[in-house]
Design a protein around this motif. Structure first.
Motif, short mmCIF file in Angstrom:
data_model
loop_
_atom_site.label_atom_id
_atom_site.label_comp_id
_atom_site.label_asym_id
_atom_site.label_seq_id
_atom_site.Cartn_x
_atom_site.Cartn_y
_atom_site.Cartn_z
N LYS A 124 -0.83 83.17 16.51
CA LYS A 124 -1.51 84.18 15.67
C LYS A 124 -0.64 84.72 14.53
O LYS A 124 -1.10 84.78 13.39
CB LYS A 124 -2.03 85.32 16.55
N PRO A 125 0.61 85.15 14.81
CA PRO A 125 1.43 85.65 13.69
C PRO A 125 1.64 84.60 12.60
O PRO A 125 1.65 84.93 11.41
CB PRO A 125 2.75 86.03 14.38
N THR A 126 1.77 83.34 13.01
CA THR A 126 1.97 82.27 12.03
C THR A 126 0.71 82.07 11.20
O THR A 126 0.78 81.85 9.98
CB THR A 126 2.35 80.95 12.73
N VAL A 127 -0.45 82.16 11.83
CA VAL A 127 -1.71 82.00 11.09
C VAL A 127 -1.87 83.12 10.06
O VAL A 127 -2.32 82.88 8.93
CB VAL A 127 -2.92 81.97 12.04
N VAL A 128 -1.47 84.33 10.42
CA VAL A 128 -1.52 85.44 9.47
C VAL A 128 -0.63 85.12 8.26
O VAL A 128 -1.03 85.32 7.11
CB VAL A 128 -1.09 86.77 10.13
N ARG A 129 0.56 84.58 8.52
CA ARG A 129 1.46 84.17 7.43
C ARG A 129 0.82 83.11 6.55
O ARG A 129 0.90 83.16 5.31
CB ARG A 129 2.77 83.62 8.00
N ILE A 130 0.16 82.16 7.18
CA ILE A 130 -0.50 81.08 6.43
C ILE A 130 -1.61 81.65 5.54
O ILE A 130 -1.74 81.30 4.36
CB ILE A 130 -1.07 80.01 7.39
N LEU A 131 -2.42 82.54 6.11
CA LEU A 131 -3.52 83.15 5.34
C LEU A 131 -2.98 83.96 4.16
O LEU A 131 -3.50 83.86 3.04
CB LEU A 131 -4.37 84.03 6.25
N SER A 145 -12.78 72.94 15.11
CA SER A 145 -12.00 73.71 14.15
C SER A 145 -11.15 74.73 14.89
O SER A 145 -11.62 75.41 15.79
CB SER A 145 -12.92 74.43 13.16
N ARG A 146 -9.89 74.80 14.50
CA ARG A 146 -8.94 75.68 15.17
C ARG A 146 -8.11 76.42 14.14
O ARG A 146 -8.35 76.32 12.94
CB ARG A 146 -8.08 74.85 16.13
N TYR A 147 -7.13 77.17 14.61
CA TYR A 147 -6.19 77.81 13.67
C TYR A 147 -5.45 76.73 12.89
O TYR A 147 -5.03 75.73 13.47
CB TYR A 147 -5.14 78.61 14.44
N PRO A 148 -5.25 76.88 11.58
CA PRO A 148 -5.71 78.01 10.74
C PRO A 148 -7.07 77.77 10.08
O PRO A 148 -7.59 78.67 9.44
CB PRO A 148 -4.62 78.07 9.67
N ASP A 149 -7.63 76.56 10.24
CA ASP A 149 -8.84 76.19 9.49
C ASP A 149 -10.00 77.13 9.75
O ASP A 149 -10.74 77.50 8.83
CB ASP A 149 -9.23 74.75 9.85
#
Length: 306
Positions: free
Chosen positions: A184-191, A235-239
Motif C-alpha cells: 500500500k505505501p508503495t502504491v501511494v508513492r506510485i500514484l 486488476s491489482r495494485y497499482p492498476d
C-alpha cells in the motif's frame, strides 16, 4: 519510398526509448529493473517478467527504456533501443498461416540485424504453439541461442504455468523475474508520482496541497485492497487504483473544468467497477466522513454521482 521496403518492426513495433516520459514510469521498481539489466548483460540470456495482471510489468520495461534514454544504465546498455512488438496485433492481421509465418520470419531477421536492440513482447505466451499453428517461439530460438536477439518477455503467472513451462527449450533461454504486487505505501508513492503524467495527458490539474493529494491517494488505495475487489477482476495494485484516479481526471474534463476537485474523486469512487457493491456503499460513507471539510468548503452535491 524510393523502392525501399517498409520495416515490419516499424509497422508493428514501438520504440520505447524514443517515447516522451513525463515522469519515471516505473516508480519503486528499481530491483526488478536491475534484475532485467543483469540478465540482459548475461550472454545468451533474456528476461521474462512473470506476475499477476495489473501490477506493472510493462511499466518495468518502460522504466528500463526511460533509464536508457536518460543514460542511467551501465555503459554496456547505453545507446540501446527497446522495441515493443505487438504480436497479438500481428497474428490478428494475417490472412493465412503462411502469411503469418512469413511476417514473423521477417521480423526475427530484422531484429537479428539490428544492433543494440532489445525486443519486448508482452503476453509472451502467445509465442508458444498451442494448437498446431505458427510457432513464433521456434523462430526466435536460434537467434536467442546465438545472442543475436536480446528479449524481455512478460506474462501472467497463470499463463506462465499453463503454456511457457511446457516449452522447456524456449524457457531455458530466459531467466525469470518474479514481479510481486506492490504494498500500500508503495502504491501511494506510485500514484503520487503518476499525477504529473495524468495532468499532462488529460489537461487537468490538481491544485490541492501535497498532503491533501496524498490523503486522496491513500483513500483510493485502502478502498481497493485485496479483500474488497471483485473476485478475479484481472486488476491489482497499482492498476486498479490508477483507473479510479484517471477517472477522477476524466470527470473534471467532462465537466469542462481545468481542476480536479473533491466532487470528481467522489464520482469516480461512486462509479468504481472494481469493488463489491456492498463495499462501495461503505466506502462512499467513509469518503464523506474523511473529506467532510472539503465537501462543505466546495459545496459538493452528494446526490450527483454521475
Amino acid at each position: 519510398m524510393n523502392g525501399e521496403t517498409l520495416s515490419l518492426i516499424d509497422i508493428y513495433g514501438e520504440d520505447l526509448t524514443a517515447k516522451e516520459y513525463i515522469t519515471d514510469p516505473a516508480i519503486a521498481r528499481d530491483e526488478e529493473i536491475k534484475a532485467c539489466i543483469l540478465i540482459l548483460l548475461t550472454p545468451e540470456k533474456s528476461a521474462l517478467l512473470v506476475g499477476k495482471a495489473g501490477i506493472g510489468k510493462t511499466a518495468i520495461v518502460e522504466g528500463l527504456a526511460y533509464r536508457i534514454q536518460k543514460g542511467m544504465v551501465p555503459d554496456a546498455l547505453k545507446g540501446w533501443s527497446v522495441i515493443k512488438m505487438n504480436v497479438a496485433s500481428l497474428l490478428g492481421t494475417a490472412t493465412n498461416e503462411k502469411d503469418t509465418q512469413s511476417k514473423l520470419d521477417v521480423i526475427v531477421r530484422e531484429i537479428a540485424k539490428r544492433e543494440k536492440t532489445i525486443l519486448f513482447i508482452d503476453e509472451t505466451h502467445l509465442l508458444i504453439n498451442k494448437s498446431g499453428g505458427v510457432d513464433f517461439a521456434n523462430l526466435l530460438k536460434p537467434s536467442l541461442d546465438r545472442g543475436l536477439i536480446k528479449m524481455i518477455g512478460a506474462t501472467t503467472s497463470e499463463e506462465y504455468e499453463t503454456y511457457i513451462l511446457r516449452d522447456r527449450a524456449f524457457l531455458r533461454r530466459f531467466q525469470k523475474v518474479e514481479v510481486l504486487e506492490a504494498d500500500k505505501p508503495t502504491v501511494v508513492r506510485i500514484l503520487m508520482g503518476t499525477i504529473p503524467k495524468l495532468e499532462k495527458q488529460i489537461g487537468v490539474k490538481i491544485n490541492y496541497q501535497p498532503f491533501q493529494i496524498e490523503k486522496f491517494m491513500k483513500f483510493i488505495v485502502e478502498m481497493t485492497d485485496e479483500y474488497k475487489r471483485i473476485y478475479e477482476i484481472s486488476s491489482r495494485y497499482p492498476d486498479i487504483c490508477l483507473t479510479i484516479v484517471s477517472n477522477a481526471f476524466t470527470y473534471a474534463l467532462y465537466d469542462n473544468e481545468k481542476v480536479v476537485k473533491t466532487k470528481h474523486f467522489y464520482k469516480a469512487i461512486c462509479n468504481a467497477k472494481s469493488i463489491y457493491d456492498d463495499v462501495k456503499i461503505k466506502e462512499i460513507e467513509r469518503f464523506k466522513e474523511t473529506f467532510s471539510d472539503l465537501i462543505v468548503a466546495e459545496n459538493v452535491n452528494l446526490n450527483d454521482k454521475d
